[in-house]
Structures are given as structure tokens and as C-alpha cells.
Scaffold this motif. Structure first.
Motif, PDB file in Angstrom:
ATOM      1  N   LYS A   4      43.624  28.174  39.085  1.00 14.89           N
ATOM      2  CA  LYS A   4      43.366  27.344  40.268  1.00 14.89           C
ATOM      3  C   LYS A   4      44.261  27.673  41.453  1.00 14.89           C
ATOM      4  O   LYS A   4      45.016  26.829  41.946  1.00 14.89           O
ATOM      5  N   MET A   5      44.155  28.906  41.917  1.00 12.88           N
ATOM      6  CA  MET A   5      44.930  29.325  43.087  1.00 12.88           C
ATOM      7  C   MET A   5      44.036  30.106  44.036  1.00 12.88           C
ATOM      8  O   MET A   5      43.145  30.839  43.598  1.00 12.88           O
ATOM      9  N   SER A   6      44.315  29.973  45.314  1.00 16.81           N
ATOM     10  CA  SER A   6      43.654  30.826  46.289  1.00 16.81           C
ATOM     11  C   SER A   6      44.291  32.210  46.227  1.00 16.81           C
ATOM     12  O   SER A   6      45.421  32.370  45.751  1.00 16.81           O
ATOM     13  N   LYS A   7      43.575  33.209  46.723  1.00 16.14           N
ATOM     14  CA  LYS A   7      44.124  34.566  46.715  1.00 16.14           C
ATOM     15  C   LYS A   7      45.368  34.655  47.590  1.00 16.14           C
ATOM     16  O   LYS A   7      46.308  35.398  47.280  1.00 16.14           O
ATOM     17  N   LEU A   8      45.387  33.887  48.664  1.00 15.33           N
ATOM     18  CA  LEU A   8      46.561  33.879  49.528  1.00 15.33           C
ATOM     19  C   LEU A   8      47.770  33.330  48.778  1.00 15.33           C
ATOM     20  O   LEU A   8      48.884  33.845  48.917  1.00 15.33           O
ATOM     21  N   LEU A  33      39.609  42.105  44.515  1.00 15.58           N
ATOM     22  CA  LEU A  33      38.473  42.058  43.593  1.00 15.58           C
ATOM     23  C   LEU A  33      38.534  40.882  42.627  1.00 15.58           C
ATOM     24  O   LEU A  33      37.606  40.687  41.845  1.00 15.58           O
ATOM     25  N   LEU A  34      39.595  40.107  42.699  1.00 12.54           N
ATOM     26  CA  LEU A  34      39.882  39.099  41.688  1.00 12.54           C
ATOM     27  C   LEU A  34      38.892  37.941  41.695  1.00 12.54           C
ATOM     28  O   LEU A  34      38.522  37.417  42.747  1.00 12.54           O
ATOM     29  N   HIS A  35      38.468  37.563  40.489  1.00 11.87           N
ATOM     30  CA  HIS A  35      37.644  36.371  40.296  1.00 11.87           C
ATOM     31  C   HIS A  35      38.209  35.570  39.125  1.00 11.87           C
ATOM     32  O   HIS A  35      38.644  36.140  38.129  1.00 11.87           O
ATOM     33  N   SER A  36      38.191  34.263  39.256  1.00 15.40           N
ATOM     34  CA  SER A  36      38.647  33.409  38.157  1.00 15.40           C
ATOM     35  C   SER A  36      37.533  33.232  37.133  1.00 15.40           C
ATOM     36  O   SER A  36      36.352  33.436  37.429  1.00 15.40           O
ATOM     37  N   GLY A  53      42.928  39.581  31.780  1.00 11.84           N
ATOM     38  CA  GLY A  53      42.620  39.166  33.142  1.00 11.84           C
ATOM     39  C   GLY A  53      43.278  40.059  34.175  1.00 11.84           C
ATOM     40  O   GLY A  53      43.329  41.285  34.027  1.00 11.84           O
ATOM     41  N   PHE A  54      43.795  39.449  35.228  1.00 14.69           N
ATOM     42  CA  PHE A  54      44.318  40.169  36.381  1.00 14.69           C
ATOM     43  C   PHE A  54      45.414  41.164  36.018  1.00 14.69           C
ATOM     44  O   PHE A  54      45.386  42.329  36.451  1.00 14.69           O
ATOM     45  N   VAL A  75      40.739  30.485  35.446  1.00 15.22           N
ATOM     46  CA  VAL A  75      41.910  31.262  35.017  1.00 15.22           C
ATOM     47  C   VAL A  75      41.867  32.657  35.630  1.00 15.22           C
ATOM     48  O   VAL A  75      40.831  33.324  35.622  1.00 15.22           O
ATOM     49  N   PHE A  76      43.015  33.095  36.143  1.00 12.24           N
ATOM     50  CA  PHE A  76      43.124  34.451  36.693  1.00 12.24           C
ATOM     51  C   PHE A  76      43.711  35.425  35.677  1.00 12.24           C
ATOM     52  O   PHE A  76      43.274  36.567  35.591  1.00 12.24           O
ATOM     53  N   PHE A  77      44.710  34.986  34.932  1.00 13.38           N
ATOM     54  CA  PHE A  77      45.207  35.850  33.856  1.00 13.38           C
ATOM     55  C   PHE A  77      46.087  35.047  32.903  1.00 13.38           C
ATOM     56  O   PHE A  77      46.599  33.968  33.240  1.00 13.38           O
ATOM     57  N   ILE A  78      46.238  35.611  31.703  1.00 14.22           N
ATOM     58  CA  ILE A  78      47.164  35.082  30.703  1.00 14.22           C
ATOM     59  C   ILE A  78      47.991  36.259  30.206  1.00 14.22           C
ATOM     60  O   ILE A  78      47.452  37.254  29.717  1.00 14.22           O
TER      61      ILE A  78
END
Length: 316
Positions: A247-251, A191-194, A153-154, A212-215
Motif C-alpha cells: 500500500k504505497m505510491s511509487k513516489l 514497471l511496478l504493480h502491486s 516481487g519487486f 503487496v510490492f515485495f516480500i
């Protein structure tokens, strides 16, 4: 597992050097090391890498043909990863590392000396050899090894871009290479997408996540130039520590990233820490994967696990 006792007078040292690491710092580091070896009349052989995977090939050749011996990687975390990936006959070797990279997460995670002369003295006169478990990341096409971390992921997308970053090369000239990861992380955040992800730990604990953004599967505490994603990770405890962010906003992620340098990100809602020996991860769409910051392609399915043997790693 038993480790051989390597008596100083009978040890042959093999150095695998990446002269290009950190924009040429690897060669300067080796020149310092070589001067000290010659002044102490230490028997050694040196091999220089000039292409990807050459460190792995050299490590396999040396460890399979010339053990017992001490094998030392000189370079960045990527160089150490290549060398460790090629090692065999763990019980017949000792591994040493002299860092000359920009991130140096391996050195930070094991509290290794950053000074070439101090690192060499620890290798020549070892006081502590730590049995370190090496991790394996299995994809449908290939198996990769890691000693620091593996992620999907991210964090992996950041590593993918950092590998060939001209920005990183520029910062390396000023000794600021660690800033590369933070700068690229900010860019990748745009550019991030869950992605929906399912995860099974140790073949029995199953989890489903929608966003999920990353593991990050951590064998050591740090990755990406100092992000302390799993503050309790221990390379000798027979467990991987996993950091999952969802489950987070980019901010909110932007606020989280600086706190990860101290390990305080674990206080945020949406950050989960798990411990396991094996994790099977399925993503709804292909995600970037890394092992010790090196590219492992884009995958929907990965299995990250601990290996069966422990590597005798000189840490002091």
C-alpha cells in the motif's frame, strides 16, 4: 550439533573459484590468494567454474568424497550460493568465503574481510566459526538454497535483471557494481504493480494483503548491494526476518529506497517486519522470485524456510 576440530597441520583446503566474477576480479583475487598459499606452503586443490551450477556440482563432490576438509568459495554472492547449495556433510567441513563480487552482501552481513589476504588469513587461522542456518525456498518445480536472502516481487525483479546486466558489467570495471541494483530498482519502479498476497507463518499465523510490492525473507541484514531490509536479521538465531512492503505510491517507494541502506525504511507506514521459521506465500499472479540474487523463476506459490542443519562458517 557438534563441529569437528580441524587442526591446521592436517587440513586440506579446497578452493572453488569463479574467475569471471565482477568482470574478471575473481581471477585477480585468486592470483593473490594463490601466491599467499604457496608462500606459506599450504596444501590445497583449486577448481575453476566456467558455467552455471558448476560450483554446486564441485561442492557436492568435494564435501561428499573428501571430508573432513575446508571448502572455500572465491567469487561473488552468486558463487557462494552455488557452493553452499552443493555442500553436504556439514558436520565434517568448514566453509570459508573470499569475496570478489560487486554487491558483497554476504560479506557485509557476516562482517567478513574484503581484502583477499586478510580473508585468507582468517580461513587459515580461524578464530571464530559461526554455525549458520541455510535457508530453502520451495517452488512447485524445485527447491533452492540461500544464505543471504530470498524474495518475491519487486526485489526479485531487480535481481533478475541485475544477473545479466551489461550496465552491471560496465560499473564493475570502475568498482561501482553496487550502483547497478539502485539503478535497476529505479527502472523496475516504473514497471511496478502491486499484487494481492496471502501469507501463512509457521503454519499458524495467517495474513491477507491487497497490495503487496515485495516480500524479502532475510537470513542476513543486507541484500541487493547494501539494502538493509531487515536490520535485526541474525543467521544463527534460528529465525528468518521478513520485510513486507504494501500500500504505497511509487513516489513513496522512491523515497523509501534510499532509507533502506540505513534500515530506516522500517519507520514507513506500509512496511512490516515479521519473524518466523517458515513462510508460505501465495500471490494472485506470478511474481519474480530470487535466492541470494539468483533467479528462481516466476511463481504464484513459494515456501521459504530454514534448513535443518547449520553450516560451520569461518567468519574471523
Amino acid at each position: 550439533m557438534s563441529f569437528i576440530l580441524l587442526l591446521r597441520g592436517y587440513v586440506m583446503y579446497y578452493f572453488i573459484v569463479n574467475p569471471s566474477s565482477s568482470s574478471g576480479k575473481g581471477m585477480k583475487t585468486w592470483q593473490t590468494v594463490e601466491h599467499l598459499l604457496r608462500s606459506e606452503h599450504v596444501p590445497y586443490h583449486v577448481f575453476f567454474t566456467s558455467r552455471k551450477k558448476q560450483g554446486e556440482e564441485l561442492a557436492h563432490m568435494i564435501s561428499s568424497r573428501h571430508a573432513p576438509c575446508t571448502i572455500v568459495a572465491v567469487g561473488g554472492d552468486g558463487t557462494a550460493n552455488e557452493v553452499i547449495s552443493g555442500l553436504t556433510n556439514y558436520s565434517q567441513i568448514q566453509f570459508g568465503y573470499i569475496p570478489s563480487g560487486s554487491g558483497n552482501d554476504l560479506a557485509a552481513g557476516l562482517n567478513l574481510k574484503l581484502s583477499p589476504s586478510a580473508a585468507l588469513q582468517a580461513i587459515l587461522h580461524p578464530k571464530k566459526v559461526l554455525p549458520v542456518t541455510v535457508g530453502c525456498t520451495h517452488t512447485p518445480e524445485k527447491t533452492y538454497h540461500f544464505i543471504v536472502s530470498s524474495g518475491i516481487g519487486f526485489d526479485a525483479a531487480v535481481c533478475h535483471e541485475a544477473v545479466n546486466s551489461s550496465f552491471k558489467k560496465l560499473l564493475n570495471h570502475f568498482g561501482l557494481g553496487k550502483l547497478t541494483y539502485l539503478g535497476i530498482a529505479l527502472k523496475q519502479l516504473i514497471l511496478l504493480h502491486s499484487t494481492p498476497v496471502s501469507m501463512v507463518l509457521d503454519d499458524r499465523r495467517q495474513f491477507e494483503f491487497d497490495d503487496v510490492f515485495f516480500i524479502a525473507a532475510m537470513n542476513l541484514k543486507y541484500e541487493g548491494g547494501g539494502f538493509k531490509f531487515c536490520p535485526e536479521a541474525d543467521p544463527s538465531d534460528d529465525y528468518l526476518d521478513l520485510c513486507l512492503v504494501e500500500k504505497m505510491s511509487k513516489l513513496r517507494i522512491l523515497r523509501l529506497l534510499p532509507t533502506a541502506f540505513r534500515g530506516d525504511h522500517v519507520k514507513f507506514d506500509g512496511v512490516h517486519i515479521y519473524r518466523c521459521k517458515k513462510a508460505v506465500i501465495r500471490a494472485a499472479s506470478p511474481l519474480a522470485v530470487h535466492t541470494d540474487g539468483e533467479k528462481a523463476g516466476f511463481q504464484r506459490l513459494v515456501t521459504i524456510a530454514l534448513g535443518q542443519e547449520k553450516l560451520p562458517f569461518i567468519v574471523a
